[in-house]
Design a protein around this motif. Structure first.
Motif, PDB file in Angstrom:
ATOM      1  N   GLY A  92       3.993  -3.977 -15.456  1.00 46.26           N
ATOM      2  CA  GLY A  92       3.285  -5.299 -16.068  1.00 46.26           C
ATOM      3  C   GLY A  92       3.430  -6.512 -15.441  1.00 46.26           C
ATOM      4  O   GLY A  92       2.886  -7.613 -15.427  1.00 46.26           O
ATOM      5  N   GLN A  93       4.729  -6.762 -14.821  1.00 45.12           N
ATOM      6  CA  GLN A  93       5.204  -7.770 -14.352  1.00 45.12           C
ATOM      7  C   GLN A  93       4.576  -8.256 -13.226  1.00 45.12           C
ATOM      8  O   GLN A  93       4.102  -7.306 -12.417  1.00 45.12           O
ATOM      9  CB  GLN A  93       6.695  -7.868 -14.111  1.00 45.12           C
ATOM     10  CG  GLN A  93       7.590  -7.805 -15.425  1.00 45.12           C
ATOM     11  CD  GLN A  93       8.983  -7.586 -15.066  1.00 45.12           C
ATOM     12  OE1 GLN A  93       9.376  -7.025 -14.244  1.00 45.12           O
ATOM     13  NE2 GLN A  93       9.817  -8.576 -15.741  1.00 45.12           N
ATOM     14  N   VAL A  94       4.215  -9.531 -13.045  1.00 45.94           N
ATOM     15  CA  VAL A  94       3.475  -9.960 -11.556  1.00 45.94           C
ATOM     16  C   VAL A  94       4.723 -10.551 -10.682  1.00 45.94           C
ATOM     17  O   VAL A  94       5.515 -11.400 -11.275  1.00 45.94           O
ATOM     18  CB  VAL A  94       2.591 -10.832 -11.882  1.00 45.94           C
ATOM     19  CG1 VAL A  94       2.044 -11.443 -10.800  1.00 45.94           C
ATOM     20  CG2 VAL A  94       1.549 -10.099 -12.946  1.00 45.94           C
TER      21      VAL A  94
ATOM     22  N   THR B 101       5.291 -12.643  -7.369  1.00 43.69           N
ATOM     23  CA  THR B 101       4.818 -13.466  -6.434  1.00 43.69           C
ATOM     24  C   THR B 101       5.851 -13.805  -5.098  1.00 43.69           C
ATOM     25  O   THR B 101       6.962 -14.004  -5.518  1.00 43.69           O
ATOM     26  CB  THR B 101       4.164 -14.809  -6.811  1.00 43.69           C
ATOM     27  OG1 THR B 101       3.396 -14.382  -7.930  1.00 43.69           O
ATOM     28  CG2 THR B 101       3.745 -15.641  -5.754  1.00 43.69           C
TER      29      THR B 101
ATOM     30  N   ALA C  18       7.228 -12.455 -12.919  1.00 41.58           N
ATOM     31  CA  ALA C  18       6.898 -13.146 -14.329  1.00 41.58           C
ATOM     32  C   ALA C  18       6.918 -14.519 -14.387  1.00 41.58           C
ATOM     33  O   ALA C  18       7.106 -15.135 -15.439  1.00 41.58           O
ATOM     34  CB  ALA C  18       7.472 -12.464 -15.393  1.00 41.58           C
TER      35      ALA C  18
ATOM     36  N   GLU D  87       5.937  -3.546  -0.859  1.00 42.20           N
ATOM     37  CA  GLU D  87       4.472  -3.928  -0.992  1.00 42.20           C
ATOM     38  C   GLU D  87       4.034  -4.652   0.076  1.00 42.20           C
ATOM     39  O   GLU D  87       2.946  -4.905   0.576  1.00 42.20           O
ATOM     40  CB  GLU D  87       4.464  -4.750  -2.397  1.00 42.20           C
ATOM     41  CG  GLU D  87       4.283  -3.826  -3.475  1.00 42.20           C
ATOM     42  CD  GLU D  87       3.208  -3.093  -3.515  1.00 42.20           C
ATOM     43  OE1 GLU D  87       2.035  -3.544  -3.597  1.00 42.20           O
ATOM     44  OE2 GLU D  87       3.231  -1.838  -3.583  1.00 42.20           O
TER      45      GLU D  87
ATOM     46  N   THR E 288       0.974 -11.734  -3.798  1.00 43.04           N
ATOM     47  CA  THR E 288       1.295 -11.206  -5.306  1.00 43.04           C
ATOM     48  C   THR E 288       1.068  -9.908  -5.649  1.00 43.04           C
ATOM     49  O   THR E 288      -0.226  -9.517  -5.011  1.00 43.04           O
ATOM     50  CB  THR E 288       0.468 -12.333  -6.322  1.00 43.04           C
ATOM     51  OG1 THR E 288       0.639 -13.546  -5.904  1.00 43.04           O
ATOM     52  CG2 THR E 288       0.525 -11.876  -7.610  1.00 43.04           C
ATOM     53  N   PHE E 289       1.677  -9.150  -6.247  1.00 40.16           N
ATOM     54  CA  PHE E 289       1.406  -7.807  -6.746  1.00 40.16           C
ATOM     55  C   PHE E 289       1.932  -7.814  -8.138  1.00 40.16           C
ATOM     56  O   PHE E 289       2.761  -8.324  -8.619  1.00 40.16           O
ATOM     57  CB  PHE E 289       1.986  -6.792  -5.917  1.00 40.16           C
ATOM     58  CG  PHE E 289       3.411  -6.803  -5.524  1.00 40.16           C
ATOM     59  CD1 PHE E 289       4.441  -6.253  -6.466  1.00 40.16           C
ATOM     60  CD2 PHE E 289       4.038  -7.560  -4.539  1.00 40.16           C
ATOM     61  CE1 PHE E 289       5.859  -6.083  -6.413  1.00 40.16           C
ATOM     62  CE2 PHE E 289       5.287  -7.555  -4.456  1.00 40.16           C
ATOM     63  CZ  PHE E 289       6.214  -6.884  -5.394  1.00 40.16           C
ATOM     64  N   ARG E 290       1.218  -6.677  -8.791  1.00 40.18           N
ATOM     65  CA  ARG E 290       1.661  -6.114 -10.040  1.00 40.18           C
ATOM     66  C   ARG E 290       2.454  -5.198  -9.957  1.00 40.18           C
ATOM     67  O   ARG E 290       2.306  -4.053  -9.559  1.00 40.18           O
ATOM     68  CB  ARG E 290       0.411  -5.790 -10.944  1.00 40.18           C
ATOM     69  CG  ARG E 290       0.524  -5.594 -12.374  1.00 40.18           C
ATOM     70  CD  ARG E 290      -0.769  -5.292 -13.246  1.00 40.18           C
ATOM     71  NE  ARG E 290      -1.416  -6.678 -13.133  1.00 40.18           N
ATOM     72  CZ  ARG E 290      -1.247  -7.455 -14.150  1.00 40.18           C
ATOM     73  NH1 ARG E 290      -0.265  -7.345 -15.249  1.00 40.18           N
ATOM     74  NH2 ARG E 290      -1.954  -8.868 -14.243  1.00 40.18           N
ATOM     75  N   VAL E 291       3.491  -4.898 -11.055  1.00 40.12           N
ATOM     76  CA  VAL E 291       4.449  -3.811 -11.004  1.00 40.12           C
ATOM     77  C   VAL E 291       3.733  -2.843 -12.008  1.00 40.12           C
ATOM     78  O   VAL E 291       3.712  -2.873 -13.127  1.00 40.12           O
ATOM     79  CB  VAL E 291       5.484  -4.303 -11.750  1.00 40.12           C
ATOM     80  CG1 VAL E 291       6.715  -3.051 -11.944  1.00 40.12           C
ATOM     81  CG2 VAL E 291       6.322  -5.355 -10.948  1.00 40.12           C
ATOM     82  N   GLU E 292       3.280  -1.633 -11.246  1.00 43.27           N
ATOM     83  CA  GLU E 292       3.010  -0.282 -11.834  1.00 43.27           C
ATOM     84  C   GLU E 292       3.319   0.807 -11.177  1.00 43.27           C
ATOM     85  O   GLU E 292       3.719   0.661  -9.807  1.00 43.27           O
ATOM     86  CB  GLU E 292       1.349  -0.637 -11.969  1.00 43.27           C
ATOM     87  CG  GLU E 292       0.610  -1.067 -10.738  1.00 43.27           C
ATOM     88  CD  GLU E 292      -0.900  -1.149 -11.049  1.00 43.27           C
ATOM     89  OE1 GLU E 292      -0.998  -1.548 -11.928  1.00 43.27           O
ATOM     90  OE2 GLU E 292      -1.671  -1.592 -10.256  1.00 43.27           O
TER      91      GLU E 292
END
Length: 314
Positions: free
Chosen positions: A58-60, A62, A44, A24, A5-9
Motif C-alpha cells: 500500500g505504500q506509494v 515516488t 509514503a 518498476e 510514482t508506483f504503489r507497492v503491491e
C-alpha cells in the motif's frame, strides 16, 4: 519536473527500496541506489535515504528523475565558499550566493544553503527565512531550537526589517508603495501575479529609486511582507521587471551591461537578537554583478541603517 510514482503491491511487497525502484523503472539496481542516495526517492511521502529498507503493501513510492530540466543524478556543482557575515553563540548570518537553493530540493539533498551552514556548524542549522535560488544576500540561521524559534517569530510577526536592492527596467517613479495581493498565475506556471483581480494574499512593498535612466533603474526595496516572488511580481506590475529575471520578462542586459541572473540582492536585515532582544543589523556587500550597474549609474554601494518604512522614509 519529471517523476514516476508506483504503489507497492504484489511482488513489490517486502522488496528493498532500490530493488523495487529498479524493477518498476527498468533501471539497474546500482542506478536506483544512486537515486536513493541523492534524495530523489520518497516512500509514503517521506524522503527515503535507506536503499535497503523493506517496502510495505500500500505504500506509494515516488522517484524524482528530473528537476529544472536536469537529471537528479547530474553531477552537483562545486559548493561555493561560505561567507559568514555575523556569528555568535545563538545566530549565524551568511551571504547566500546566487544560484544556491535555500534548502534541499525535491530531487536532491546536499549543496543547499542549509546543508552548507549545517556542515560548517557540525550540526543542523535552523533556517528561518528563504531567498529564491537566484537571489543573493543576507540569510540568518538559529544555532539552537530556542534561537531558531525566536528568529522565526521576528519574521512571522513582522518585526524583521529587510532592505533589498535590484536593477530593474526603466520608468520607475522616484518612490512609492506597491499594495497589490499576490496569487499564482494560472496561465504561467511558476509565476505569481500582483493584482486585485484575483483572491490573492496581501503583499506590501515600499520602493525608492536610487537611479533612473533610459535603459535601467537601480531601486531600493523595503518589503513589509515576505511573500513568494513578492519583489519580482511587484516590480513587474510596475512595468519594470528585474533585469535577468527571465521568468518575469526581465531583459538579459541593459546599458551595455549583462544581467546573467535575476539581479536582486538582500542587502540588509534588522531584527531582534534571540537572546538579548537588541536590534541586530547584518549587511551583505552588493555583489559584483549588481555593482556593475551601480558603477554605470555613478552610485556608491548601499550601506547603513534601513530607512523608515512608508511616507516618512520617502
Amino acid at each position: 519536473m519529471k517523476r514516476r510514482t508506483f504503489r507497492v503491491e504484489g511482488a513489490l511487497v517486502g522488496k528493498a527500496v532500490d530493488a523495487a525502484v529498479a524493477s518498476e523503472l527498468g533501471l539497474a539496481e546500482a542506478r536506483a541506489r544512486e537515486l536513493v542516495g541523492v534524495g530523489a526517492v520518497y516512500v509514503a511521502g517521506k524522503r527515503s535515504r535507506d536503499a535497503k529498507a523493506r517496502l510495505v503493501a500500500g505504500q506509494v513510492v515516488t522517484v524524482v528523475l528530473e528537476e529544472g530540466g536536469q537529471s537528479a543524478l547530474a553531477e552537483a556543482a562545486p559548493a561555493p565558499e561560505l561567507r559568514v557575515l555575523y556569528e555568535d553563540a545563538d545566530v549565524i548570518a551568511v551571504d547566500k550566493p546566487a544560484g544556491v537553493t535555500a534548502q534541499p530540493t525535491e530531487g536532491r539533498v546536499g549543496g543547499s544553503l542549509v546543508d552548507l551552514v549545517g556542515e560548517k556548524l557540525g550540526r543542523p542549522a535552523g533556517l528561518v527565512h528563504r531567498l529564491d535560488r537566484e537571489t543573493s544576500g543576507v540569510t540568518v540561521f538559529g544555532k539552537s531550537a530556542e534561537a531558531t524559534s525566536a528568529l522565526a517569530a521576528e519574521f512571522r510577526e513582522g518585526r524583521a526589517r529587510k532592505r533589498y536592492v535590484a536593477v530593474a527596467g526603466p520608468g520607475l517613479p522616484l518612490n512609492g508603495t506597491v499594495d497589490l495581493p499576490l496569487s499564482k498565475d494560472p496561465s504561467r506556471p511558476g509565476r505569481w501575479r500582483a493584482t486585485r483581480a484575483a483572491n490573492g494574499v496581501p503583499a506590501l512593498t515600499d520602493f525608492h529609486t536610487l537611479f533612473s535612466g533610459p535603459a535601467f533603474c537601480v531601486v531600493e526595496l523595503l518589503p513589509h511582507t515576505g511573500r513568494t516572488h513578492q519583489l519580482r511580481a511587484h516590480l513587474t506590475a510596475l512595468g519594470a521587471p528585474i533585469l535577468g529575471d527571465a521568468r518575469y520578462g526581465g531583459l538579459p542586459r541593459a546599458g551595455g551591461v549583462e544581467a546573467a541572473r535575476c539581479l536582486l540582492h538582500a542587502q540588509a536585515l534588522e531584527l531582534g537578537h534571540p537572546r538579548t532582544g537588541k536590534v541586530l543589523r547584518v549587511e551583505a556587500p552588493v555583489p559584483e554583478d549588481v555593482m556593475r550597474f551601480f558603477a554605470a549609474a555613478g552610485l556608491a554601494a548601499l550601506t547603513g541603517p534601513i530607512r523608515a518604512w512608508g511616507p516618512e522614509g520617502a
